[in-house]
Design a protein around this motif. Sequence first.
Motif, PDB file in Angstrom:
ATOM      1  N   LYS A   1     -21.156  47.379  25.601  1.00  0.00           N
ATOM      2  CA  LYS A   1     -20.225  48.632  25.346  1.00  0.00           C
ATOM      3  C   LYS A   1     -21.120  49.662  25.699  1.00  0.00           C
ATOM      4  O   LYS A   1     -20.824  50.738  26.129  1.00  0.00           O
ATOM      5  CB  LYS A   1     -19.618  48.588  24.018  1.00  0.00           C
TER       6      LYS A   1
ATOM      7  N   LEU B   1     -23.653  49.821  27.600  1.00  0.00           N
ATOM      8  CA  LEU B   1     -23.810  50.137  29.042  1.00  0.00           C
ATOM      9  C   LEU B   1     -22.493  50.813  29.716  1.00  0.00           C
ATOM     10  O   LEU B   1     -22.956  51.744  30.453  1.00  0.00           O
ATOM     11  CB  LEU B   1     -24.076  48.766  29.508  1.00  0.00           C
ATOM     12  N   SER B   2     -21.421  50.564  29.132  1.00  0.00           N
ATOM     13  CA  SER B   2     -20.468  51.208  29.837  1.00  0.00           C
ATOM     14  C   SER B   2     -20.127  52.834  29.479  1.00  0.00           C
ATOM     15  O   SER B   2     -20.085  53.504  30.497  1.00  0.00           O
ATOM     16  CB  SER B   2     -18.997  50.357  29.387  1.00  0.00           C
ATOM     17  N   TRP B   3     -20.645  53.070  28.297  1.00  0.00           N
ATOM     18  CA  TRP B   3     -20.770  54.496  28.175  1.00  0.00           C
ATOM     19  C   TRP B   3     -21.887  55.070  28.644  1.00  0.00           C
ATOM     20  O   TRP B   3     -21.671  56.183  29.212  1.00  0.00           O
ATOM     21  CB  TRP B   3     -20.961  54.704  26.798  1.00  0.00           C
ATOM     22  N   ARG B   4     -22.916  54.582  28.903  1.00  0.00           N
ATOM     23  CA  ARG B   4     -24.230  54.868  29.732  1.00  0.00           C
ATOM     24  C   ARG B   4     -23.820  55.414  30.908  1.00  0.00           C
ATOM     25  O   ARG B   4     -23.991  56.449  31.725  1.00  0.00           O
ATOM     26  CB  ARG B   4     -25.266  54.086  29.748  1.00  0.00           C
ATOM     27  N   THR B   5     -23.194  54.366  31.781  1.00  0.00           N
ATOM     28  CA  THR B   5     -22.546  54.645  33.232  1.00  0.00           C
ATOM     29  C   THR B   5     -21.436  55.892  33.248  1.00  0.00           C
ATOM     30  O   THR B   5     -21.366  56.648  34.064  1.00  0.00           O
ATOM     31  CB  THR B   5     -21.867  53.497  33.946  1.00  0.00           C
ATOM     32  N   MET B   6     -20.536  55.866  32.291  1.00  0.00           N
ATOM     33  CA  MET B   6     -19.340  56.963  32.314  1.00  0.00           C
ATOM     34  C   MET B   6     -19.999  58.278  31.928  1.00  0.00           C
ATOM     35  O   MET B   6     -19.529  59.247  32.625  1.00  0.00           O
ATOM     36  CB  MET B   6     -18.527  56.582  31.144  1.00  0.00           C
TER      37      MET B   6
ATOM     38  N   ASP C   1     -23.284  61.247  37.445  1.00  0.00           N
ATOM     39  CA  ASP C   1     -22.148  60.758  38.585  1.00  0.00           C
ATOM     40  C   ASP C   1     -21.023  59.930  37.875  1.00  0.00           C
ATOM     41  O   ASP C   1     -20.152  59.449  38.593  1.00  0.00           O
ATOM     42  CB  ASP C   1     -22.844  59.763  39.457  1.00  0.00           C
ATOM     43  N   GLY C   2     -20.955  60.112  36.676  1.00  0.00           N
ATOM     44  CA  GLY C   2     -19.828  59.012  36.047  1.00  0.00           C
ATOM     45  C   GLY C   2     -18.454  59.681  36.110  1.00  0.00           C
ATOM     46  O   GLY C   2     -18.284  60.668  36.276  1.00  0.00           O
ATOM     47  N   VAL C   3     -17.452  58.758  35.367  1.00  0.00           N
ATOM     48  CA  VAL C   3     -16.332  59.189  35.375  1.00  0.00           C
ATOM     49  C   VAL C   3     -15.916  60.249  34.648  1.00  0.00           C
ATOM     50  O   VAL C   3     -14.951  60.841  35.030  1.00  0.00           O
ATOM     51  CB  VAL C   3     -15.508  57.894  34.883  1.00  0.00           C
TER      52      VAL C   3
ATOM     53  N   TRP D   1     -16.269  63.531  36.526  1.00  0.00           N
ATOM     54  CA  TRP D   1     -15.598  63.245  37.566  1.00  0.00           C
ATOM     55  C   TRP D   1     -14.131  64.052  37.231  1.00  0.00           C
ATOM     56  O   TRP D   1     -13.445  64.615  37.837  1.00  0.00           O
ATOM     57  CB  TRP D   1     -15.407  61.939  38.182  1.00  0.00           C
TER      58      TRP D   1
ATOM     59  N   LEU E   1     -20.713  60.171  20.191  1.00  0.00           N
ATOM     60  CA  LEU E   1     -19.447  59.432  20.859  1.00  0.00           C
ATOM     61  C   LEU E   1     -19.729  57.884  20.903  1.00  0.00           C
ATOM     62  O   LEU E   1     -18.715  56.885  20.476  1.00  0.00           O
ATOM     63  CB  LEU E   1     -19.222  59.983  22.236  1.00  0.00           C
TER      64      LEU E   1
END
Lengths: 294, 281
Positions: free
Chosen positions: A138, A140-145, A149-151, A154, A173
């Motif tokens: 979980k 990790l997914s926030w780290r990428t978001m 360059d994240g969502v 975007w 968050l």
Amino acid sequence: MGPGLDVDQGLSRRLASFFDGRPRLQVGALLAGPLGWLAIGYLGSLAILLIAAFWSVDPLSGEVVQGFSLENIEVLFDEPVYRSIVGRTVAIAALVTLTDALLAFPIAFYMAKLASRRGKALLLVAVLVPLWSSYLVKVLSWRTMLSSDGVIDWVLQPFGLHGPGYGNVAVWLVMSYLWLPYMVLPIYAGLERIPNSLISASEDLGAAPFTTFRRVILPLSFPAVVAGSIFTFSLTLGDYITPRLVSNNQFIGNVIFNNISNNLPLASALALVPIVVMVAYLLVARKLGAFEHV
Amino acid sequence: MRLSRKAALILRAGVGVGLAFIYVPLLVLALYAFNSSSILKWPPPGLTLDWFGKALEDEFAREAFLTSLKAGAVATAIALALGTLASLAVARHRFFGRETISFLVILPIALPGIVTGVALSNTFTQVLGIDLGFFTVIVGHATFCIVVVYNNTIARLRRLSTSFEEASADLGAHTWQTFRFVTLPNLRSALGAGALLAFGLSFDEIIVTTFTIGAGEETLPIWIFRNLFRPNQLPVVNAVAVLVVLISILPVYLAHRLTREEGGPAAARGGAVEAEATAVP
């Protein structure tokens, strides 16, 4: 029946008849293992931690000296760095707790009082599954978001905005996200316990829905909110992985982790901070009735 | 209760926002696991299954997975034994300090994991002279898993009327027979659920683990954590992460099924929610 089994049964019978009518012995036998593990092993370790906070490190050899020194405690109070770290951690913990309470209440209320039986079961699974699925995944997914360059960036870019990036806001968050189910479940249980007849009575006496909510539902479910807050608060206080992955800031957990290998006494002294804060929190929570209620 | 149309709508919207908040990040991560580019730029330029192949082939990830399975199994077995014993004592006997037992069992997860981690690591290395390794990880995991088993069994024991056990004793069964043939069969699904949840908890744990694990060992979460910071490993990490979520959903779902028959939806966490201070890890 083989002879081996006979012997075995004889033994278990003899043992059992020894315990029959000796309730104290039974309790003793039942509790020896769990108490040995938790009271001696675990509480013992916590006690040693308390003692270790007064040890020191030999500046030359780097070895731990198991004597008595107030060095670490003084550092804790005198260094402004540590004061600001403690302040930041406690502030984020409070914010996360508040955010989760606000997000969790509608879900819990809907589950407890409005959803159909089927809807209730579905929502419960929907809240439970992420609770048990990997914590690290979980974060990790926030780290990428949250990355540049994240969502999130975007989505916001067309509006000329950009996301919070990594930092305190990100920590707030992500922690709110991580601990949300821990808040939903106790509030749900607390609301389930409020008899519907009380709500009907309030309505029949002419209270508007909001008044019913404010004067009946909220006071009765508040202890459950406090119970949930124990977890959101405690988990935020101790987490050092999330701050490392979505910010460059130091939280209590980070300084504890960073000191564990080269200055264990200081790490122990730092670990006393979350213990003291949590004990104070638990005492207040108990006053507010969180323990009886949940 | 009666709600105006507007209030009901607002409430539904609130539930929707909450659920979206819970699920969108997981979906984003799942999508990245199929990302054809190794750079995590949104939106992914194309989709591929390659990373899953690479994840399954990764020797270290497989090793870590096995370590996690073993640690989880042993920790669960210990928690099962200790949790059941404690719950039997509290639910079926009166003694001085009974109320404290629940508190003691909850403490390892009510206190931040970092405290448990530092305390155990300190005791092992400074006082007992035990090197950190697989054994110390298991001790740490078992300590915070006891509560899950305890909560599930004690909730069941409280619901279970003692008259069955009394009848068994009146008919001449001794304590062990009563436990073996009356109490235990009634506890079976609660124990199963407790064990599954304890395993899930151990499989997922990272904070206590980082403090108790030896230098040469890795559990799966530790593997993920160490590889997070290697950019070219990141797509493989994403694929492993998706597999981990799928694997950890299974025990939760099974635990939910196991305890569903007795009293509704709260059952899977029910032990925790109904009996004690909502002891979620």
